[in-house]
Design a protein around this motif. Structure first.
Motif, PDB file in Angstrom:
ATOM      1  N   GLU B   5       0.745  -1.282  -0.037  1.00 54.41           N
ATOM      2  CA  GLU B   5       0.025   0.172  -0.112  1.00 54.41           C
ATOM      3  C   GLU B   5       0.892   1.222   0.023  1.00 54.41           C
ATOM      4  OE1 GLU B   5      -1.914  -2.130   3.651  1.00 54.41           O
ATOM      5  OE2 GLU B   5      -3.311  -0.555   3.086  1.00 54.41           O
ATOM      6  N   LEU B   6       0.691   2.267  -0.914  1.00 54.37           N
ATOM      7  CA  LEU B   6       1.367   3.328  -1.141  1.00 54.37           C
ATOM      8  C   LEU B   6       0.382   4.551  -0.796  1.00 54.37           C
ATOM      9  CD1 LEU B   6       3.390   2.680  -4.323  1.00 54.37           C
ATOM     10  CD2 LEU B   6       4.231   2.322  -2.036  1.00 54.37           C
ATOM     11  N   LYS B   7       0.764   5.383   0.070  1.00 53.59           N
ATOM     12  CA  LYS B   7      -0.056   6.370   0.419  1.00 53.59           C
ATOM     13  C   LYS B   7       0.493   7.876   0.373  1.00 53.59           C
ATOM     14  CE  LYS B   7      -2.902   3.794   3.804  1.00 53.59           C
ATOM     15  NZ  LYS B   7      -2.288   3.421   4.931  1.00 53.59           N
ATOM     16  N   ASN B   8       0.220   8.782  -0.551  1.00 54.53           N
ATOM     17  CA  ASN B   8       0.802   9.995  -0.884  1.00 54.53           C
ATOM     18  C   ASN B   8       2.225   9.773  -0.802  1.00 54.53           C
ATOM     19  OD1 ASN B   8      -1.808  10.352   1.094  1.00 54.53           O
ATOM     20  ND2 ASN B   8      -1.532  11.759  -0.557  1.00 54.53           N
ATOM     21  N   VAL B   9       3.053   8.876  -1.639  1.00 58.57           N
ATOM     22  CA  VAL B   9       4.606   8.771  -1.389  1.00 58.57           C
ATOM     23  C   VAL B   9       5.128   9.615  -2.136  1.00 58.57           C
ATOM     24  CG1 VAL B   9       6.283   7.350  -1.927  1.00 58.57           C
ATOM     25  CG2 VAL B   9       4.397   6.481  -0.827  1.00 58.57           C
ATOM     26  N   THR B  10       6.033  10.340  -1.714  1.00 60.14           N
ATOM     27  CA  THR B  10       6.902  11.476  -2.580  1.00 60.14           C
ATOM     28  C   THR B  10       8.262  11.325  -2.169  1.00 60.14           C
ATOM     29  OG1 THR B  10       4.972  13.023  -2.369  1.00 60.14           O
ATOM     30  CG2 THR B  10       7.342  13.988  -2.935  1.00 60.14           C
ATOM     31  N   TYR B  11       9.133  11.241  -3.148  1.00 58.20           N
ATOM     32  CA  TYR B  11      10.502  10.946  -2.885  1.00 58.20           C
ATOM     33  C   TYR B  11      11.364  11.527  -3.930  1.00 58.20           C
ATOM     34  CZ  TYR B  11      15.034   8.707  -2.799  1.00 58.20           C
ATOM     35  OH  TYR B  11      16.459   8.094  -2.745  1.00 58.20           O
ATOM     36  N   LYS B  12      12.675  12.104  -3.070  1.00 61.90           N
ATOM     37  CA  LYS B  12      13.481  12.960  -4.124  1.00 61.90           C
ATOM     38  C   LYS B  12      15.241  12.168  -3.735  1.00 61.90           C
ATOM     39  CE  LYS B  12      14.700  17.050  -2.681  1.00 61.90           C
ATOM     40  NZ  LYS B  12      15.769  18.109  -2.956  1.00 61.90           N
ATOM     41  N   TYR B  13      15.613  11.905  -4.943  1.00 57.41           N
ATOM     42  CA  TYR B  13      17.015  11.415  -4.570  1.00 57.41           C
ATOM     43  C   TYR B  13      17.902  12.253  -4.064  1.00 57.41           C
ATOM     44  CZ  TYR B  13      16.091   7.305  -7.635  1.00 57.41           C
ATOM     45  OH  TYR B  13      15.714   6.029  -7.975  1.00 57.41           O
ATOM     46  N   PHE B  19      11.699  15.932  -7.712  1.00 52.91           N
ATOM     47  CA  PHE B  19      11.201  14.678  -7.250  1.00 52.91           C
ATOM     48  C   PHE B  19      11.083  13.585  -8.210  1.00 52.91           C
ATOM     49  CE2 PHE B  19       9.970  17.915  -3.963  1.00 52.91           C
ATOM     50  CZ  PHE B  19      10.050  17.125  -2.996  1.00 52.91           C
ATOM     51  N   ALA B  20      11.555  12.501  -7.822  1.00 53.44           N
ATOM     52  CA  ALA B  20      11.323  11.184  -8.848  1.00 53.44           C
ATOM     53  C   ALA B  20      10.090  10.775  -8.537  1.00 53.44           C
ATOM     54  CB  ALA B  20      12.486  10.438  -8.511  1.00 53.44           C
ATOM     55  N   LEU B  21       9.433  10.839  -7.390  1.00 51.55           N
ATOM     56  CA  LEU B  21       8.006  10.149  -7.147  1.00 51.55           C
ATOM     57  C   LEU B  21       7.039  11.370  -6.672  1.00 51.55           C
ATOM     58  CD1 LEU B  21       8.741   6.725  -5.752  1.00 51.55           C
ATOM     59  CD2 LEU B  21       8.235   7.038  -7.989  1.00 51.55           C
ATOM     60  N   LYS B  22       6.036  11.512  -7.161  1.00 50.07           N
ATOM     61  CA  LYS B  22       5.228  12.636  -6.736  1.00 50.07           C
ATOM     62  C   LYS B  22       3.890  12.358  -6.344  1.00 50.07           C
ATOM     63  CE  LYS B  22       7.390  15.659  -9.915  1.00 50.07           C
ATOM     64  NZ  LYS B  22       7.343  16.081 -11.264  1.00 50.07           N
ATOM     65  N   ASP B  23       3.730  12.234  -4.863  1.00 49.94           N
ATOM     66  CA  ASP B  23       2.260  12.146  -4.358  1.00 49.94           C
ATOM     67  C   ASP B  23       1.400  10.603  -4.962  1.00 49.94           C
ATOM     68  OD1 ASP B  23       0.421  12.504  -2.715  1.00 49.94           O
ATOM     69  OD2 ASP B  23      -0.850  13.730  -4.033  1.00 49.94           O
ATOM     70  N   LYS B  62      14.999  11.962   0.253  1.00 50.65           N
ATOM     71  CA  LYS B  62      13.660  12.600   1.119  1.00 50.65           C
ATOM     72  C   LYS B  62      12.622  11.981   0.730  1.00 50.65           C
ATOM     73  CE  LYS B  62      13.181  17.316   2.074  1.00 50.65           C
ATOM     74  NZ  LYS B  62      12.883  18.559   1.209  1.00 50.65           N
ATOM     75  N   LEU B  63      12.116  11.100   1.649  1.00 60.48           N
ATOM     76  CA  LEU B  63      10.950  10.252   1.437  1.00 60.48           C
ATOM     77  C   LEU B  63       9.851  10.908   2.376  1.00 60.48           C
ATOM     78  CD1 LEU B  63       9.607   7.629   0.250  1.00 60.48           C
ATOM     79  CD2 LEU B  63      10.509   6.403   2.254  1.00 60.48           C
ATOM     80  N   LYS B  64       8.592  11.021   1.852  1.00 56.97           N
ATOM     81  CA  LYS B  64       7.459  11.322   2.506  1.00 56.97           C
ATOM     82  C   LYS B  64       6.113  10.463   2.130  1.00 56.97           C
ATOM     83  CE  LYS B  64       7.742  15.661   1.389  1.00 56.97           C
ATOM     84  NZ  LYS B  64       7.527  16.908   1.405  1.00 56.97           N
ATOM     85  N   GLY B  65       5.374  10.190   3.176  1.00 56.18           N
ATOM     86  CA  GLY B  65       4.148   9.407   2.796  1.00 56.18           C
ATOM     87  C   GLY B  65       4.496   8.018   3.427  1.00 56.18           C
ATOM     88  N   GLU B 220       6.417  11.525 -15.328  1.00 57.31           N
ATOM     89  CA  GLU B 220       7.104  12.292 -14.457  1.00 57.31           C
ATOM     90  C   GLU B 220       6.824  12.333 -13.070  1.00 57.31           C
ATOM     91  OE1 GLU B 220       5.386  16.069 -15.956  1.00 57.31           O
ATOM     92  OE2 GLU B 220       6.053  15.814 -17.746  1.00 57.31           O
ATOM     93  N   GLY B 221       6.979  11.098 -12.560  1.00 56.01           N
ATOM     94  CA  GLY B 221       7.027  10.595 -11.098  1.00 56.01           C
ATOM     95  C   GLY B 221       5.811  10.457 -10.620  1.00 56.01           C
ATOM     96  N   GLY B 222       4.639  10.470 -11.308  1.00 55.86           N
ATOM     97  CA  GLY B 222       3.295  10.335 -10.850  1.00 55.86           C
ATOM     98  C   GLY B 222       2.580   9.131 -11.779  1.00 55.86           C
TER      99      GLY B 222
END
Ligand SMILES: Nc1ncnc2c1ncn2[C@@H]1O[C@H](COP(=O)(O)OP(=O)(O)OP(=O)(O)O)[C@@H](O)[C@H]1O
Ligand SMILES: Nc1ncnc2c1ncn2[C@@H]1O[C@H](COP(=O)(O)OP(=O)(O)OP(=O)(O)O)[C@@H](O)[C@H]1O
Ligand SMILES: [Mg+2]
Ligand SMILES: [Mg+2]
Lengths: 263, 285, 270
Positions: B5-13, B19-23, B62-65, B220-222
């Motif tokens: 389960e991924l919830k609002n995952v955002t990540y930057k190398y 950001f490489a992954l956006k929300d 930087k990993l969020k979510g 684009e990361g989404g």
């Protein structure tokens, strides 16, 4: 003017014979695709054309000159090779440094360097990555970096070893345009690829390799509508051709517009 | 049975601006075969790195979510334990070979050795996998003295031999000949039958169309599109997101333009054949 | 499929050679004992025959070429170096001039006096060299792991050895890459140096990057999972006779010590 391989064989240091008596001629201004099973000897064969592999018997003749006593560096000035694995080629810390390496090494004028780099970078579509460390780039972009690093040395012949691996639609379009442009600018392009659609869409001459040799050499129709060649080289018709066959249509169809017109 | 389960995952190398992954919010259900497609740089490999735990354990950034694998947050997983549950075939086959084993056979067996599988079972499994991938002639070769496609087969064999509950497979066929590509898809299909969760990143859209249950289109990361294979791949909009469309779907659209429409836009070869045959019959009547 | 090869994993690995098939720890123990005995003896009458024995063992294991290329070079370097050191301060006294190289006079005595030192250095390093040419690193690590060294430690040692190999491979890769861009890397030493030195930096950075890659690759193979590992390749544990062999080597070492100390002890007693 041509690249000519005459009856050449190649044995790796461990004793494995990877090519047996192959002969082929690539003429100036041609564009040729090489297809065929994994381990057929494609990479081994093209490395022979630019001198990285020296034939254990037979000859490689570039523009009429036998390369037997020539060093790889001399041959490479006219025959550029882009490695299958980009990591075998890249060793600089930024994309720009990687591409500039050759012209800087030979101390070309700043103007000349800039001109060559711009040309190569434009063709490879990597303008926005110049400052980045190649190791941080995704695999397919790294591949374009290595292509640019060869284009920059302006060889007469360019050999691309599986440039289509991992490319998306956009990447394939760039490649396609690049090959057109290179040909227009007088460069002979040889490409190894496992992408059959790409091969038929971009090349008029296709060489099929299987078990240490060339088993067929001809137009896309001649290659892809020959079941024996397909089976031996472990390749497949492009899917449109497959569809045409399923529908029992004649005319060796390989392209979408042909098929639409036929129905 | 692996559930993610991924919830609002955002990540930057680290050291990057974008950001490489956006929300990203998405749930991968057990026992399904997911195809992940989309343009280069879209974030597909990054998503794989995250689910496998390389993000944040290896790649800091930087990993969020929340990213929850089998009920446990990815940050709390022990990477070693996760490696026994999720197999990961890398995008770059040249970096997957360990380099410390002198033969292909031992290379393929290494994961099983680490998992403590009994020796006889290791031998059986390795022999099987090598047969499936048609590398049985190469088992005594040095893994560093192989062609590109042969290496990719060895890399793939090394991971699937481990028989993990879940598999993340990042472009396993990029260096393979067309027959090898089909072999790999067939193997994945049999794996799916043993109820594994499979995430496959692939550009070969015609193959994806034949085999996957669900498609995720990344841009684009989404996630630009997601849904059942048929719904997504027949849709011309995915081309705008930089994804390819199956050749037969393009053909379907071309037929439409030429005023010879097929009843449905096909996405697989067999569908296309059936559609055209049906059209011919209808015209006869 | 090569069934003979596959079946070889079902039993203890055997090369069919007495020395090679010794347990790595037995070999290690014997080699250490012999190496130290040269240190104790410091006598060319002991060291030179030992070196010949080492060559003989290498030949019997089929590793002669590998051994002698390294050992031969070592011999040459050590002989020249020690002779060179020894002949400093040889100018006076009863000396026999031999040859003169670039104005340096070399004396016969320097060769003779150097022999004890030379034979000890060569005997010592030759024995260890023999050990490493006849024992694959991974076999040694396997034996250590059997004795309770952790999987991680043994991997790190194995990987560091591998790094040397990789580094060499990476330098070949970079040279090939240069060649294929028209840069001359073959030829006289000057040409090679000119091509090689700029690549040293990249080489090291590439090595660092590849170490990171390797860590990830190992992780994908469940390397760090906390479980008992299986060994596909197994070596026979040391047999009773091997243990006796190893013991004999240490008794031999003790013998050389006694031999050396004996006159000294006699003198003390007197
Ligand atoms: N360094 C090497 N040492 C020994 N054998 C090798 C080496 N490199 C390749 N080979 C063998 O030579 C044969 C031909 O390899 P080559 O790389 O030319 O194949 P290829 O046609 O390019 O295949 P692919 O499509 O997989 O890249 C293969 O069977 C391979 O195992
Ligand atoms: N190790 C890294 N360090 C820094 N940036 C990275 C790293 N890996 C990827 N990126 C960046 O993250 C973004 C997403 O890349 P990613 O590799 O996930 O794309 P992808 O969808 O897998 O593309 P491809 O089809 O080329 O494999 C890209 O902009 C890329 O440049
Ligand atoms: Mg190849
Ligand atoms: Mg990727």
């Amino acid at each position: 003017m041509s690249i000519e391989i005459n009856n050449a064989s190649f044995t790796y240091p461990n004793g494995y014979v990877a090519l047996e008596n192959i002969s082929v001629t690539i003429k100036d201004g041609e564009r040729v695709a090489i297809v065929g099973q994994n381990g057929a000897g494609k990479t081994t064969a093209v490395k022979m054309m630019n001198g990285l592999n020296k034939p254990s018997s037979g000859d490689v003749i570039i523009d009429g000159v036998n390369t037997k006593d020539k060093t790889t560096a001399t041959i490479a000035k006219s025959v550029g090779y882009v490695f299958q694995n980009p990591d075998d080629q890249i060793f600089n810390q930024t994309v720009r440094a990687e591409i500039e390496y050759m012209p800087r090494y030979f101390k070309f004028s700043e103007k000349e360097i800039e001109q060559r780099v711009n040309y190569a970078v434009e063709l490879a579509g990597i303008e926005k990555f110049l400052k980045i460390n190649p190791y941080d780039l995704p695999f397919p972009v790294r591949k374009f970096v290595t292509i640019a690093a060869v284009i920059v040395s302006k060889p007469k012949y360019i050999i691309l070893d599986e440039p289509t691996a991992g490319q998306d639609k956009h990447g394939l379009e760039i490649l396609s345009k690049m090959i057109d442009r290179l040909q227009k600018d007088g460069v002979t392009v040889l490409t190894i690829t496992h992408d059959m659609e790409f091969a038929v869409n971009n090349f008029h001459r296709i060489i099929a390799m299987a078990h240490k040799n060339i088993i067929a050499d001809g137009t896309p129709q001649e290659i892809f509508w020959n079941d024996k060649v397909l089976a031996e080289a472990r390749i497949k018709k492009p899917i449109i051709g497959e569809l045409a066959m399923q529908l029992a249509l004649d005319g060796n169809i390989l392209f979408c517009d042909e098929l639409v017109a036929k129905l | 049975m692996a559930k993610i389960e991924l919830k609002n995952v955002t990540y930057k190398y680290p050291f990057t601006r974008d950001f490489a992954l956006k929300d990203i919010t998405y749930t991968f259900n057990p026992g399904k075969f997911y195809g992940i497609i989309g343009e280069n740089g879209g974030g597909k490999t990054t998503l794989c790195n995250l689910i496998r735990g390389l993000i944040p354990h290896f790649y800091k950034g930087k990993l969020k979510g929340d990213a929850i694998v089998n009920g446990i947050d990815i940050r709390d997983w022990d990477l070693g334990e996760l490696s026994a549950q999720i197999g990961y075939v890398f995008e770059n086959p040249f970096t997957q070979i360990s380099g410390i084993k002198p033969t292909v056979f031992e290379e393929v067996a290494m994961g099983l050795e680490n998992l403590g599988v009994p020796k006889e079972e290791i031998i059986e499994k390795v022999m099987n996998v090598c047969k499936l991938l048609k590398i049985e002639e190469l088992i005594t070769n040095n893994p560093n003295e192989l062609s590109g496609g042969q290496r990719q087969r060895v890399a793939f064999a090394s991971i699937i031999s481990m028989d993990t509950e879940m598999l993340i497979i990042d472009e396993p066929t990029s260096q393979l000949d067309p027959e090898g590509t089909e072999d790999v898809f067939e193997i994945i299909k049999t794996l799916k039958r043993s109820d594994k969760t499979i995430l496959l990143v692939e550009h070969k859209i015609d193959m994806i169309a034949e085999y996957c249950d669900e498609i995720i289109v990344m841009k684009e990361g989404g996630i630009a599109f997601a849904g059942p294979t048929h719904e997504i791949l027949g849709n011309a909009q995915i081309m705008e997101a930089g994804a390819m469309m199956p050749q037969v779907a393009i053909f379907g659209h071309e037929m439409q333009k030429a005023g010879k429409p097929l009843a449905v836009i096909p996405i697989t070869l067999s569908e296309a054949t059936a559609q055209v045959k049906k059209r011919r019959e209808d015209n006869v009547h | 499929m090569d069934t003979g090869f596959i079946n070889s994993f079902r039993e203890y690995q055997k090369a069919g050679n007495l020395w090679i098939d010794l347990n790595p720890l037995t070999k290690l123990s014997v080699c250490f004992a012999l190496a130290f005995s040269t240190l104790v003896m410091r006598d060319y009458r002991y060291g030179i025959p030992l070196c010949l024995v080492l060559c003989l063992v290498a030949a019997l294991t089929g590793k002669f070429k590998e051994f002698i290329t390294l050992f031969g070079r070592l011999c040459l370097i050590i002989i020249i170096f020690v002779t060179f050191i020894r002949q400093i301060g040889m100018r006076t006294g009863n000396v026999t001039p031999l040859i003169s190289i670039f104005g340096w006079q070399w004396y016969l005595e320097s060769f003779i006096r150097g022999w004890d030192t030379i034979s000890f250095i060569l005997g010592f390093s030759g024995t260890l060299l023999l050990f490493f040419t006849t024992t694959p690193m991974r076999d040694l690590m396997y034996a250590f792991e059997q004795k309770g060294v952790s999987h991680e430690t043994s991997f790190i040692m194995l990987a560091s050895m591998q790094n040397i190999v990789d580094l060499k491979k990476a330098s070949v890769t970079i040279l090939e890459s240069q060649k294929s861009r028209g840069i001359e890397t073959d030829g006289n030493i000057l040409v090679r140096a000119k091509a090689f030195f700029p690549t040293l930096g990249p080489l090291i950075l590439a090595a660092i990057a590849s170490t990171e890659q390797k860590a990830i690759a190992m992780d994908a193979r469940a390397f760090s999972v906390q479980r008992k590992h299986t060994f596909l390749r197994e070596l026979a544990p040391a047999t009773q006779s091997e243990k006796i062999f190893s013991m004999a080597a240490w008794v031999w070492l003790a013998g050389t010590i006694v031999y050396k100390l004996y006159p000294f002890v006699l003198k003390l007693l007197a």
